[in-house]
Each structure stands twice: as structure tokens, then as C-alpha cells.
Design an enzyme around this catalytic site. Structure first.
Site, PDB file in Angstrom:
ATOM      1  N   ASN A 142     -24.505  31.923  90.422  1.00  0.00           N
ATOM      2  CA  ASN A 142     -26.017  31.804  91.292  1.00  0.00           C
ATOM      3  C   ASN A 142     -26.896  33.264  91.061  1.00  0.00           C
ATOM      4  OD1 ASN A 142     -26.353  28.539  90.783  1.00  0.00           O
ATOM      5  ND2 ASN A 142     -24.939  28.670  91.487  1.00  0.00           N
TER       6      ASN A 142
ATOM      7  N   CYS B  11     -18.124  22.650  92.209  1.00  0.00           N
ATOM      8  CA  CYS B  11     -17.177  22.264  93.225  1.00  0.00           C
ATOM      9  C   CYS B  11     -17.514  20.735  94.115  1.00  0.00           C
ATOM     10  CB  CYS B  11     -17.665  22.898  94.153  1.00  0.00           C
ATOM     11  SG  CYS B  11     -17.740  25.732  94.255  1.00  0.00           S
TER      12      CYS B  11
ATOM     13  N   GLU C 189     -24.017  26.320  74.719  1.00  0.00           N
ATOM     14  CA  GLU C 189     -22.432  25.786  75.826  1.00  0.00           C
ATOM     15  C   GLU C 189     -22.138  25.174  74.793  1.00  0.00           C
ATOM     16  OE1 GLU C 189     -20.728  24.351  78.261  1.00  0.00           O
ATOM     17  OE2 GLU C 189     -21.810  25.673  78.802  1.00  0.00           O
TER      18      GLU C 189
END
Length: 444
Positions: free
Chosen positions: A303, A42, A32
Site C-alpha cells: 500500500n 491477509c 486485472e
């Protein structure tokens, strides 16, 4: 089996969890670029206003959980610069220490998401110019938002721009939106977008349409936004001018890209290069109505694709069924929802398109609290197959979007939409749901 995942957010960690559950011998290493794993991007605009009091509440699972509970080698501040598919290696650099690294994989998932677009304006790197993409971005805005910041300019009138505008108004700021196009909410048809413009004006949000930003000006920090029409004094600028897929690490490989710049994948989330998968915002998304690969980056899709990628990497064959392009946002007192394709998209695809638009009521017309709900259905003029829908109102938008999205997913037409057995009670609906009212009107 050495599984390598580039990207520690929605798609990447959804895949990682499926691998954990389906391959007990898995060795999972995640790289990452930032320092935070698995959080709800969001929700970021609502952290700015304090409606969500802390960015920590957006984190679904922290990096320690992935390491300690699930046994993953979850690394932070590791930016992958390149992929060697022949040697099956990745290489990159630790962004803090600048130490270089390489890693050998058996199967690789690219789940690197997207980055905000920053056009090459002069002054774009001045202090006071911000994005809303990551938790550090939002924390930077909050830190910069002292009492002297009263006038904020948002560049871009899409979903992010509108959500940020709402949250800045909540803080009592003077808000301006500069939009290059001729409407707010470009995914909507112009007639529906007029309602968005009216709502902005109702809440004293200055909207500047058909204006091209040319440069940002200031001494120690940004003070003006210069467009092709005039200069706007401002205390802060938030850029929401679109996003681009993060795919630089595969630019010297044979991995194919979609015309949008996203990584092209099949329904198993495989690229054209063996043992390399991609999922989420950096990948293509098959559109069920257009019947082509598309790129509509949304958290729900990320997702789903991540989950499917993880299952396939672990040997459990499962396909991604595709998208119909469903989305919704809150803007001031309105909800703005869309599913399927717009008239503009339908005409581009040369569908024989027709529409019906009606102003219905969100609940029974005689019940206290009833509010108007603008409904637009887009359908094939030849066979009346549903192609899309747009809904704008204070209440009940989400329900109608979801019902229509389900109908479109299953290829229904106006007649079948009218026949749906939908729930009714005066506090929730009229005897005929607004989407059914629109379907009946279209058939006349």
C-alpha cells in the site's frame, strides 16, 4: 495522460487513487487478471474457519466503485502477457473469451504481486490440492471441505502455513505441517522458534521437520503425501511453500530484476526503463538496516509503495523511505512478532552481532491476567545500535514490535531505548517495559 496499471489490488489501486486525486485529466486503465479488485489477502485464512463469515467482507472497494465513482477503466479477467517499452504498449488476452488485446500507455505501473510456489511434484494437480492466495482459492477450499475431509496436510511452516493450521484446528480438523527446514517460522531465530513448535504440539498439530516432499499420490483426488522419510495419508493438501514475483510480462524487456526475481525499483518506484514503475509484492523493497534492496512482500509495504508510485506518476515527487521488516501473526494462543533482522541475517551481513533474551511479563506482575512475554533483542556489539527484535507471547506483542520498529527506523541504540518515555499503568505494563528490561540486561 494515459496511465496504465497492471494489477488491481493493494499497490495498483493505491496508486490509482493517488493519480485520481492529483491529476484531474488522468485517463486510468487497470488490467486485472482476476475478477476481484482491492481486497485484504491477509484475511483469507480466517474465511476458511468462518471467523470472517464471508470473503466479501475483505473487499475494500469493488470494481464498480472504481468505474462509477472514480471514472477508471477497470477491467477484469485481462491478463497482460507482455510489455513493449519502445512502442509503449502492453498486450495480453482476456482469460474468459480468449480475445487478444493491446493498449498504449504514457506511464505504466506493474503491480502484479506474487504467486504461490508449486514445486514440480508428481500429483501436484490432483483434486484436493489447494493454495491460499486469492478469494477464489479460499472459496475452492471451503467448497471442497465437506464432512469427509478430516486430515489436512499443510506443506510449509511459514506465516501462511501457521495461520491456515490455526484456522483448520478451529474447524476441528487433524492438522499436519510438513516443513523442509529444521524449524517453524523460519524468519525467527531457532531459540524463539522453539516456542512456536511447543505451541503447535500443545494444540495437537503434527509437525514434521527436515522432511522433503517428493510427490503427491491419489486416484481421483490426493490421498497421500510422500516425503523422503515416509508416506502420510491425507484428505486435503494446502501448499504454503513460498511465493514468487509475477514478472513474466517484462521478461523480454530491459527492465532489471532483483536477485529475488522482483522488479528492481528506486526510491521513486521507477524501474530502469523510462515511464515504467513497479510497486508492491512484485517490486524490490529497500531495507534500512541491511542497506540493500530486499524482497519482503507484505500488505503494508504494498500500500505504501503503491501510494508513492501513484504520486510520482502524477508528477508529485515523493520517496519510499524503506522497510525494517516488521511483521506479526496470531498462531493459536500466541502472537509472533518480529522487526529488523535476525541473528542469522546479521551474521550473513557480517555485523558484529550480540543478543539479549529475557522472559518478561506483558503487564504488571501483580495484576490479574499477567502472561509471560519472550523478548529477544539483536544489536551491534560494537556500538549497541539496535538491529532487530523478536517477541512471542499471548498479549502485548504488537505494541513491543511497533515501539522497537520505530526505534530501529530512527537508528536508536540500547541506551536510547532505555530512555524512551513509554506509558505505564498496571493493566497495561510494568514500570519498565519488557523491551527496556531487555535493554538494561544487555548493558550489564
Amino acid at each position: 495522460m494515459n496511465y496504465c496499471i497492471i494489477g488491481g489490488d493493494a499497490a495498483g489501486m493505491s496508486a490509482a487513487m493517488q493519480i485520481v486525486r492529483n491529476d484531474p485529466e488522468a485517463r486510468i486503465t487497470v488490467f486485472e487478471k482476476g475478477g476481484i479488485y482491492s481486497y485484504g489477502q491477509c484475511g483469507l485464512p480466517y474465511v476458511i474457519s468462518g471467523l470472517i463469515p464471508s470473503s466479501e467482507l475483505l473487499v475494500a472497494r469493488d470494481v464498480a466503485t472504481f468505474r462509477e465513482k472514480y471514472g477508471m477503466d477497470a477491467r477484469t479477467f485481462h491478463e497482460v502477457a507482455g510489455v513493449d517499452p519502445t512502442e509503449k504498449k502492453i498486450y495480453g488476452v482476456h482469460t474468459k473469451t480468449k480475445e487478444e488485446f493491446t493498449f498504449s500507455y504514457d506511464k505504466l505501473l506493474i503491480a502484479t504481486g506474487v504467486s504461490p510456489v508449486l514445486p514440480p511434484w508428481e500429483g501436484r494437480h490432483l483434486p484436493g490440492v489447494h493454495f491460499v492466495k486469492t478469494i477464489p482459492d479460499v472459496e475452492g477450499i471451503i467448497k471442497d471441505m465437506d464432512a469427509s475431509i478430516q486430515d489436512v496436510t499443510i506443506i510449509g511452516g511459514g506465516y501462511i502455513g501457521l495461520e491456515v493450521a490455526e484456522n483448520l484446528k478451529f474447524l476441528g480438523k487433524k492438522v499436519r505441517i510438513i516443513q523442509r527446514g529444521n524449524q517453524l517460522g523460519s524468519i525467527f531465530d531457532p531459540d524463539m522458534a522453539e516456542l512456536i513448535l511447543e505451541e503447535a504440539k500443545k494444540h495437537n498439530i503434527e509437525v514434521c521437520l527436515n522432511e522433503e516432499v517428493q510427490r503427491l499420490k491419489g486416484d481421483d483426488r490426493v490421498q497421500f503425501v510422500k516425503t523422503d522419510k515416509r508416506d502420510y495419508p491425507t484428505d486435503m493438501v494446502i501448499v504454503a511453500a513460498g511465493v514468487k514475483p509475477n514478472v513474466s510480462m517484462i521478461q523480454n524487456t530491459e527492465v532489471r530484476l532483483h536477485e529475488s526475481g522482483a522488479i528492481l525499483v528506486n526510491r521513486y518506484m521507477e524501474t530502469n526503463v523510462k515511464d515504467i514503475y513497479a510497486a508492491g509484492d512484485c517490486a524490490s523493497h529497500y531495507h534500512l538496516i541491511k542497506e540493500v534492496d530486499d524482497h519482503i512482500p507484505l500488505g503494508t509495504t504494498a500500500n505504501k509503495q503503491g501510494r508513492i508510485a501513484g504520486l510520482n506518476m502524477a508528477g508529485k515527487r515523493k520517496t519510499f523511505k524503506g522497510i525494517v521488516g516488521s511483521s506479526i501473526i496470531k498462531f493459536m494462543e500466541l502472537s509472533l512478532g518480529k522487526t529488523g533482522i535476525s541473528v542469522k541475517e546479521a551474521e550473513k551481513l557480517r555485523f558484529p552481532v550480540d543478543t539479549v533474551t529475557t522472559q518478561a511479563k506483558d503487564i504488571a506482575g501483580y495484576f490479574p491476567g499477567v502472561e509471560p512475554l519472550q523478548v529477544k533483542l539483536v544489536f551491534d556489539a560494537n556500538n549497541q545500535r539496535l538491529l532487530g527484535g523478536q517477541f512471542i507471547g499471548k498479549h502485548g506483542v504488537d505494541k513491543r514490535v511497533d515501539v522497537l520498529a520505530t526505534a530501529i527506523y530512527h537508528g536508536m541504540d540500547l541506551h536510547e531505548l532505555e530512555d524512551l518515555d513509554l506509558c505505564y499503568a498496571p493493566p497495561y505494563n510494568g514500570v519498565w517495559d519488557p523491551i527496556q528490561q531487555a535493554a538494561r540486561r544487555a548493558k550489564k
